[in-house]
Enzyme design. Structure first.
Site, short mmCIF file in Angstrom:
data_model
loop_
_atom_site.label_atom_id
_atom_site.label_comp_id
_atom_site.label_asym_id
_atom_site.label_seq_id
_atom_site.Cartn_x
_atom_site.Cartn_y
_atom_site.Cartn_z
N PRO A 91 0.70 -1.44 -0.21
CA PRO A 91 -0.30 -0.21 0.11
C PRO A 91 0.79 1.28 0.19
O PRO A 91 2.14 0.77 0.54
CB PRO A 91 -0.52 -0.38 1.63
CG PRO A 91 -1.34 -1.36 2.03
CD PRO A 91 0.21 -1.94 1.52
N GLY A 95 3.82 3.67 5.37
CA GLY A 95 4.76 3.27 6.07
C GLY A 95 5.43 2.11 5.87
O GLY A 95 6.01 1.59 6.80
N GLY A 97 7.15 1.62 2.93
CA GLY A 97 8.45 1.46 2.01
C GLY A 97 7.73 1.10 0.69
O GLY A 97 8.75 0.98 -0.26
N SER A 98 7.17 1.27 0.37
CA SER A 98 6.17 0.65 -1.23
C SER A 98 7.17 1.84 -2.63
O SER A 98 7.42 1.45 -3.33
CB SER A 98 4.58 1.33 -1.12
OG SER A 98 4.65 3.22 -0.82
N ALA A 101 10.20 0.54 -2.71
CA ALA A 101 10.97 -1.13 -3.16
C ALA A 101 10.10 -0.96 -4.76
O ALA A 101 10.84 -1.50 -4.99
CB ALA A 101 9.29 -1.87 -2.40
N ASP A 142 15.09 3.12 4.52
CA ASP A 142 13.75 2.43 4.29
C ASP A 142 14.31 1.69 3.25
O ASP A 142 14.66 0.66 3.01
CB ASP A 142 12.70 3.48 3.81
CG ASP A 142 11.69 3.23 4.77
OD1 ASP A 142 11.71 3.34 6.14
OD2 ASP A 142 10.85 4.03 4.10
O1 PMV Z 1 7.09 5.99 7.03
P1 PMV Z 1 8.57 5.17 7.27
O2 PMV Z 1 8.14 3.96 7.07
O3 PMV Z 1 8.88 5.57 5.57
O4 PMV Z 1 9.14 6.05 7.78
C1 PMV Z 1 9.97 6.89 8.14
C2 PMV Z 1 10.68 6.78 9.09
C3 PMV Z 1 11.20 7.49 9.83
O5 PMV Z 1 12.02 7.96 11.03
C4 PMV Z 1 9.50 8.54 10.31
C5 PMV Z 1 11.87 9.01 9.11
C6 PMV Z 1 13.11 8.00 8.37
O6 PMV Z 1 13.60 8.62 7.31
O7 PMV Z 1 14.22 7.61 9.18
#
Ligand code: PMV
Length: 303
Positions: A91, A95, A97-98, A101, A142
């Site tokens: 999705p 959060g 990591g689409s 990926a 990510d």
């Molecule tokens: O929303 P996501 O899973 O892409 O995570 C971001 C993670 C953060 O720590 C909030 C930002 C980052 O760049 O690490």
């Protein structure tokens, strides 16, 4: 060619400020790239119904076109006559990591088709460049966990450390169904930090301590110890203002139903939360998350 989704177990947001974080790949949910002969280099983003043309000279805006251009420049190659179709089960903006990926799958497919498959370190650097377009100042967690497809203990600008898993960890990933901007949440934490540096630093330091404790527990196979660490990490993320009523509701529902621990995962404000379960509690927590409004629940086990 493909690449997995990911979740952050501990340390999101604090990782931007140099604290460690732990993330794992979710190999059962993936982005795929398939290659066919074509006219020039076209990227077909099937889920978005978009087709992009890539050349070496133009200043491109679309992240996927930029990724393809970066690969060509890295390999010092003219655009081949190929159409690369991208499809993702991950999705968007949740959060998982689409973006990283899809860019990873694309980079692998294009470089392999050109007969010069990129090694992980080089690919990781290129995907990080693309992540910057999405997130501004991403920590790099990510792209790292997705490209290497291994659990990582990540510290910004430090060599990558993979993590040995002492005993299987079973997680449910509950989606609020609300897409949220990581960039915005990261920016708001920055404002909080600027307004109240001392108290925010205290929260960030405490998150760092939790991540270190979690690493020891994960490597030793002390899964029970992770529950309390997840709860506390969630409370600290609430203090950083990145939770939301929907995330809090799913976290509470999971804990009430017997999860060992639960917390938001990733940028927050929407997107996903995770709940730590055992084979005995998995079904009831799964049902409770759906009951509490989760748009979807994915189960994953890290070995
Ligand atoms: O929303 P996501 O899973 O892409 O995570 C971001 C993670 C953060 O720590 C909030 C930002 C980052 O760049 O690490």
């Amino acid at each position: 060619m493909s690449a997995p989704a990911k979740i952050i177990l501990f340390g999101e947001h604090a990782v931007v400020y140099g604290q460690p974080a732990i993330a794992i790949p979710v190999s059962s949910v993936r982005a795929y790239a398939t290659v066919q002969p074509g006219q020039g280099l076209c990227i077909h983003a099937a889920d978005l119904n978009e087709t992009l043309t890539v050349d070496l000279e133009s200043e491109l805006e679309h992240a996927l076109a930029v990724m393809a251009q970066l690969v060509l420049k890295q390999l010092n190659t003219a655009p081949p006559n190929l159409t690369i179709t991208l499809r993702s089960e991950i999705p968007l903006a949740s959060g998982l990591g689409s973006g990283a990926a899809v860019a990873t799958a694309l980079g692998r497919a294009l470089s392999t088709e050109l007969g010069q498959p990129l090694d992980n370190a080089t690919l990781n650097g290129l995907v990080y460049e693309v992540e910057k377009l999405h997130h501004g100042t991403p920590s790099g967690i990510d792209n790292t966990v997705i490209v290497y497809e291994q659990p990582v203990y990540f510290v910004r600008q430090q060599p990558i450390e993979t993590l040995a898993i002492g005993a299987p960890i079973t997680l449910l990933i509950g989606d609020t169904g609300i897409s949220a901007s990581t960039r915005l949440a990261v920016g708001d934490v920055r404002k909080l930090f600027e307004a109240s540096p001392a108290s925010t630093q205290h929260v960030l330091d405490r998150i760092g301590t939790i991540v270190q404790a979690a690493r020891i527990a994960i490597e030793a196979g002390h899964i029970d110890a992770l529950g309390d660490l997840m709860r506390e990490n969630h409370e600290l993320l609430q203090r950083l203002t990145v939770s939301s009523p929907e995330l809090d509701q799913l976290v509470a529902a999971a804990l009430d139903a017997g999860a060992l621990g639960a917390k938001l995962s990733g940028g927050g404000r929407g997107g996903n939360m995770i709940a730590l379960v055992t084979p005995t509690t998995a079904n009831q927590v799964h049902a409770a998350l759906l009951q509490a409004g989760a748009a979807r629940v994915i189960m994953t086990t890290v070995n």
